[in-house]
Design an enzyme around this catalytic site. Structure first.
Site, mmCIF file in Angstrom:
data_model
loop_
_atom_site.group_PDB
_atom_site.id
_atom_site.type_symbol
_atom_site.label_atom_id
_atom_site.label_comp_id
_atom_site.label_asym_id
_atom_site.label_seq_id
_atom_site.Cartn_x
_atom_site.Cartn_y
_atom_site.Cartn_z
ATOM 1 N N TRP A 13 0.820 -1.224 0.000
ATOM 2 C CA TRP A 13 0.000 0.000 0.000
ATOM 3 C C TRP A 13 0.851 1.269 0.000
ATOM 4 O O TRP A 13 0.305 2.373 -0.116
ATOM 5 C CB TRP A 13 -0.911 0.019 1.230
ATOM 6 C CG TRP A 13 -1.999 -1.010 1.208
ATOM 7 C CD1 TRP A 13 -2.168 -2.040 0.310
ATOM 8 C CD2 TRP A 13 -3.077 -1.120 2.145
ATOM 9 N NE1 TRP A 13 -3.285 -2.780 0.633
ATOM 10 C CE2 TRP A 13 -3.863 -2.232 1.760
ATOM 11 C CE3 TRP A 13 -3.454 -0.393 3.271
ATOM 12 C CZ2 TRP A 13 -4.996 -2.625 2.469
ATOM 13 C CZ3 TRP A 13 -4.582 -0.789 3.976
ATOM 14 C CH2 TRP A 13 -5.349 -1.891 3.568
ATOM 15 N N HIS A 98 12.673 -2.767 -0.886
ATOM 16 C CA HIS A 98 11.887 -2.221 -2.005
ATOM 17 C C HIS A 98 12.707 -1.134 -2.710
ATOM 18 O O HIS A 98 13.453 -0.388 -2.054
ATOM 19 C CB HIS A 98 10.571 -1.646 -1.476
ATOM 20 C CG HIS A 98 9.602 -1.307 -2.565
ATOM 21 N ND1 HIS A 98 9.691 -0.131 -3.274
ATOM 22 C CD2 HIS A 98 8.566 -1.995 -3.092
ATOM 23 C CE1 HIS A 98 8.728 -0.110 -4.182
ATOM 24 N NE2 HIS A 98 8.024 -1.235 -4.093
ATOM 25 N N GLU A 100 11.982 1.700 -3.741
ATOM 26 C CA GLU A 100 11.789 3.060 -3.206
ATOM 27 C C GLU A 100 12.629 3.274 -1.950
ATOM 28 O O GLU A 100 13.108 4.381 -1.701
ATOM 29 C CB GLU A 100 10.294 3.315 -2.948
ATOM 30 C CG GLU A 100 9.544 3.498 -4.262
ATOM 31 C CD GLU A 100 8.084 3.077 -4.240
ATOM 32 O OE1 GLU A 100 7.505 2.922 -3.156
ATOM 33 O OE2 GLU A 100 7.529 2.888 -5.346
ATOM 34 N N GLY A 176 4.901 1.640 -10.867
ATOM 35 C CA GLY A 176 4.083 2.850 -10.835
ATOM 36 C C GLY A 176 4.070 3.612 -12.144
ATOM 37 O O GLY A 176 3.628 4.763 -12.194
ATOM 38 N N SER A 216 3.516 -2.557 -12.100
ATOM 39 C CA SER A 216 2.287 -2.296 -12.852
ATOM 40 C C SER A 216 1.486 -3.562 -13.155
ATOM 41 O O SER A 216 0.962 -3.722 -14.262
ATOM 42 C CB SER A 216 2.603 -1.517 -14.132
ATOM 43 O OG SER A 216 3.195 -0.261 -13.803
ATOM 44 N N GLY A 237 1.470 -2.766 -6.309
ATOM 45 C CA GLY A 237 1.417 -1.455 -5.657
ATOM 46 C C GLY A 237 0.072 -0.787 -5.906
ATOM 47 O O GLY A 237 -0.927 -1.090 -5.251
ATOM 48 N N GLY A 238 0.038 0.103 -6.897
ATOM 49 C CA GLY A 238 -1.144 0.929 -7.169
ATOM 50 C C GLY A 238 -2.462 0.163 -7.191
ATOM 51 O O GLY A 238 -3.443 0.582 -6.553
HETATM 52 C C1 PEP Z 1 5.405 -1.859 -5.909
HETATM 53 O O1 PEP Z 1 5.296 -0.837 -5.273
HETATM 54 O O2 PEP Z 1 5.991 -2.821 -5.417
HETATM 55 C C2 PEP Z 1 4.811 -1.917 -7.250
HETATM 56 C C3 PEP Z 1 5.057 -2.957 -7.992
HETATM 57 O O3 PEP Z 1 4.026 -0.830 -7.635
HETATM 58 P P1 PEP Z 1 3.042 -0.757 -8.926
HETATM 59 O O4 PEP Z 1 2.230 -2.039 -8.924
HETATM 60 O O5 PEP Z 1 2.194 0.443 -8.666
HETATM 61 O O6 PEP Z 1 3.895 -0.651 -10.130
#
Ligand code: PEP
Length: 257
Positions: A13, A98, A100, A176, A216, A237-238
């Site tokens: 999240w 991660h 990020e 993302g 994604s 993620g999203g």
């Molecule tokens: C993530 O944050 O691990 C991720 C894969 O994000 P998203 O699905 O938004 O690309």
């Protein structure tokens, strides 16, 4: 996905959802995913929402995870959370390394390794993230980057503990951005990761370790991704912030084996 390995779909999240928003999301989600008991489902809310989400999940098969942890058990580490604190908060899983955190919080492969050892000792299931940047992919060094992350990240882990680890292959350029790696490209890197694990830990252990794809993942691409031989799950993620989308992702149908 391989029939020997139980698929695992996890929602990251990130820094979204207050306690009430978190409760609403898991309440919606629980009715959507109640029938899937052949796959593991994990949600990783921010630390502040763990306590609000925990009792709602008790009635469902959904497991709780955190997005980060410190490697020390306790001490003067202002702002940090220990593995034992996550266990105490009802977590079974934790995301490590991660992209990020690597990008914005200077997390290194060595830090990931320290965290991994501490987390395994505490009995949590780690989701270890690896993946290359766009410039690394374009320079043709994806396998060099990913094998370094795996070799340092998992250094010194014994075979029995290693079987519990989940690896998430997340190409940074796909996170993302709406750009997904093709199922064939994602599977090729996941197969390479398994080969690296085989070299480090032997075939039975490497065959037991689950490797997720992340970047994604959406309702319209999950089936193809999960139909790939070396992709055993998704880190989302999203799309994990929307109950309908995450419910559909959890309900994937693998089209080929
Ligand atoms: C993530 O944050 O691990 C991720 C894969 O994000 P998203 O699905 O938004 O690309």
């Amino acid at each position: 996905m391989h029939s020997k390995r139980k698929p695992v779909i996890a929602g990251n999240w990130k820094m979204f959802n207050t306690t009430s928003e978190a409760a609403t999301l898991v309440n919606e989600l629980s009715s959507l995913v109640a029938r899937f008991n052949d796959r593991e489902i994990v949600v990783c809310p921010p630390f502040t929402a763990l306590a609000a989400v925990r009792p709602i999940l008790d009635e469902t098969g959904i497991k709780l995870g955190a997005q980060n942890v410190h490697w020390e058990e306790k001490g003067a580490f202002t702002g940090e959370i220990s593995p034992a604190m996550l266990k105490d908060a009802g977590c079974d899983y934790v995301i490590l390394g991660h992209s990020e955190r690597r990008q914005f919080f200077a997390e290194t492969d060595e830090n990931v390794n320290r965290k991994l050892k501490s987390v395994l000792k505490a009995g949590l299931i780690p989701i270890v993230c690896v993946g290359e940047s766009l410039s690394e992919r374009e320079a043709g060094i994806t396998s060099t980057v990913v094998s370094r992350q795996i070799k340092i990240g998992l250094d010194g882990i014994d075979a029995e503990s290693a079987k519990k680890i989940i690896i998430a292959y997340e190409p940074i350029w796909a996170i993302g951005t709406g750009r997904t790696a093709s199922a064939a490209d994602a599977n090729a890197v996941c197969a390479f990761i398994r080969l690296t694990l085989t070299g480090m830990l032997g075939t039975p252990v490497a065959d037991a370790i689950r490797i997720q794809y992340g970047g994604s993942v959406k309702p319209d691409n999950v089936d193809e991704l999960m139909g790939s031989s070396d992709i055993d799950g998704a880190l989302v993620g999203g799309a994990s912030l929307k109950a309908d989308d995450f419910g559909r992702i959890v309900g994937f149908t693998a089209t080929s084996k």
